[in-house]
Write a protein that holds these residues in place. Structure first.
Motif, short mmCIF file in Angstrom:
data_model
loop_
_atom_site.label_atom_id
_atom_site.label_comp_id
_atom_site.label_asym_id
_atom_site.label_seq_id
_atom_site.Cartn_x
_atom_site.Cartn_y
_atom_site.Cartn_z
N UNK A 238 0.84 -1.22 0.00
CA UNK A 238 0.00 0.00 0.00
C UNK A 238 0.87 1.27 0.00
N UNK A 239 0.29 2.31 -0.58
CA UNK A 239 1.04 3.58 -0.65
C UNK A 239 1.29 4.16 0.73
N UNK A 240 0.49 3.73 1.70
CA UNK A 240 0.64 4.29 3.05
C UNK A 240 1.89 3.79 3.76
N UNK A 241 2.44 2.68 3.26
CA UNK A 241 3.66 2.14 3.86
C UNK A 241 4.85 2.83 3.22
N UNK A 242 5.60 3.54 4.00
CA UNK A 242 6.70 4.34 3.48
C UNK A 242 7.93 4.20 4.36
N UNK A 243 8.98 4.78 3.86
CA UNK A 243 10.20 4.88 4.65
C UNK A 243 10.84 3.55 4.94
N UNK A 244 11.42 3.47 6.12
CA UNK A 244 12.17 2.27 6.53
C UNK A 244 11.26 1.07 6.68
N UNK A 245 10.03 1.31 7.09
CA UNK A 245 9.08 0.20 7.24
C UNK A 245 8.81 -0.45 5.89
N UNK A 246 8.69 0.34 4.82
CA UNK A 246 8.44 -0.21 3.47
C UNK A 246 9.64 -1.04 3.00
N UNK A 247 10.82 -0.49 3.26
CA UNK A 247 12.03 -1.22 2.84
C UNK A 247 12.13 -2.57 3.56
N UNK A 248 11.84 -2.56 4.85
CA UNK A 248 11.94 -3.79 5.64
C UNK A 248 10.93 -4.82 5.16
#
Length: 438
Positions: A238-248
């Motif tokens: 989802x587009x709401x997942x960003x930053x370090x959390x998205x990468x992980x």
């Protein structure tokens, strides 16, 4: 003019304990490592096995006999008995005596032909003394090529002795040495003092090696591309997942997908579960795979060419059987040459040794002979009738004995022959033709 009675030159070109006029450049084919290489070739490759059987089986199958060659009947019969062979002219269908604990010619011939793949085949003579004091051949003990550690060669190229690796027995270690007077050595293509010979498989080695590598590549190609390579594509986050959390989360899914792909197997219970919008596909090679059949077939053809066994390639190399008889003729001639070499070695170093031991060097010695390889004369009723009608079987005893031998007929009975000759009507004298004078 002075008659030369001794040699001034030499044939042992290395000056060492063995000789090769053309030293082997391929490291793995240098003695003694080449023994293991040729052993693998003859055991692992179907074409090599086929070639060796094509060379050896006809020689083993043909009939071998002892020709008296001017020797006395006693000498010829003892030599024939010791070798377990018939005399020329003997009944080929006569009963065979017990063979246990006796010399086996068929087994010796099989082992002697190992000179073809290994270059040499060494035997040690073993005798027994019978009740009359005669030396009888008990066995020719084979000494495998892997056990040979050294060969002593004279300056003129003659064989002096053969050494074997030491045999461990308790706390002592012995290295057997066998002098030339105890040996029978068959060598393929010996030159000078090279008593190791040259393997019949030497010209085929590079083709066998390339074929072996190509077969492995072909198997890997089928294995890797038969099912395809599993490829996992991660789901869309989802587009709401960003930053370090998205990468992980992306990295975690990639790791899970890689584990799934690596563990994928076919079977009744095989399956996989992936997140929504993720993809798991089986990717194959794009374009044509390399065709390994053509070079593998080519290598097989070259292996057969090395021993003139072109007929093994008929239907693949030439695409026709039209040249089969021509190929077979050349091949048969090569087999005749190998058989002649064996017969010559046996005559000189087995038969003549037996005669020398028992009757001295001045006694005429028999010789080993064999039927022409590939010749077959079926004793059909028509053939026998034609021979009888034309008088071929009764022309003379020598001709009749020869014809009976090649046709596998019973041996000549002297008593019956004498009766037949006595009862036969006298042949009419030749009468002059019209217009001729007597």
């Amino acid at each position: 003019m002075t008659v030369p009675t001794s040699e001034k030159g030499y044939a042992d070109t290395s000056g060492g304990w063995w000789t090769a006029l053309d030293e082997e450049e391929t490291p793995e084919l240098q003695w003694p490592k080449n023994v293991s290489v040729y052993d693998r070739m003859r055991r692992q490759d179907a074409q090599v096995i086929s070639v060796l059987r094509a060379v050896t089986l006809p020689i083993r199958r043909t009939a071998w006999r002892i020709d008296p060659n001017g020797a006395s009947p006693e000498v010829a019969q003892q030599v024939a008995d010791d070798l377990g062979l018939d005399l020329v002219g003997d009944d080929p269908n006569r009963k065979v005596v017990r063979t246990r604990d006796r010399f086996s010619w068929s087994e010796h011939l099989r082992l002697s032909l190992l000179m073809l793949p290994f270059g040499h085949s060494v035997f040690e003579q073993v005798y027994r003394i019978d009740d009359s004091g005669k030396a009888r051949l008990r066995k020719l003990a084979w000494r495998p090529p892997k056990t040979i550690s050294r060969i002593d060669v004279a300056a003129d190229g003659g064989l002096v002795a053969v050494h074997q690796h030491g045999a461990m027995g308790g706390t002592t270690k012995t290295a057997p040495r066998m002098g030339v007077d105890q040996l029978v050595v068959y060598v393929n293509d010996r030159e000078g003092g090279n008593w190791l010979g040259q393997s019949l498989l030497r010209p085929a080695y590079k083709y066998w090696l390339l074929k072996d590598r190509l077969l492995r590549v072909q198997a890997q190609t089928v294995d890797r591309n038969g099912l395809g390579i599993p490829v996992y594509e991660g789901s869309k986050l989802p587009d709401s997942v960003t930053g370090e959390d998205r990468t992980t989360r992306e990295q975690d899914e990639v790791n899970a997908g890689l584990k799934l792909a690596r563990g994928l197997r076919s079977g009744d219970n095989a399956g996989a579960a992936i997140p929504n919008s993720a993809k798991l596909t089986m990717k194959g090679v794009e374009g044509d795979l390399p065709d390994a059949d053509v070079p593998i077939r080519y290598y097989d053809e070259q292996i057969a060419r090395a021993v003139l066994a072109h007929f093994l390639n008929l239907g693949t190399e030439t695409g026709s059987w039209a040249l089969g008889s021509t190929f077979a003729d050349f091949f048969t001639l090569s087999l005749q040459t190998v058989a002649m070499q064996i017969a010559d070695t046996v005559t000189q170093h087995i038969i003549e040794d037996l005669v020398d031991l028992n009757w001295g060097p001045n006694e005429p010695a028999p010789r080993l002979v064999f039927d022409e390889i590939g010749s077959r004369h079926p004793a059909t009723a028509e053939a026998i009738k034609a021979l009888v009608d034309c008088g071929a079987l009764s022309a003379d005893e020598g001709l009749e004995t020869h014809l009976r031998t090649i046709y596998g007929l019973p041996g000549l009975d002297p008593v019956e022959r004498a009766k037949t000759r006595a009862a036969a009507p006298a042949k009419p004298a030749n009468t002059p033709k019209e217009g001729q004078t007597a």
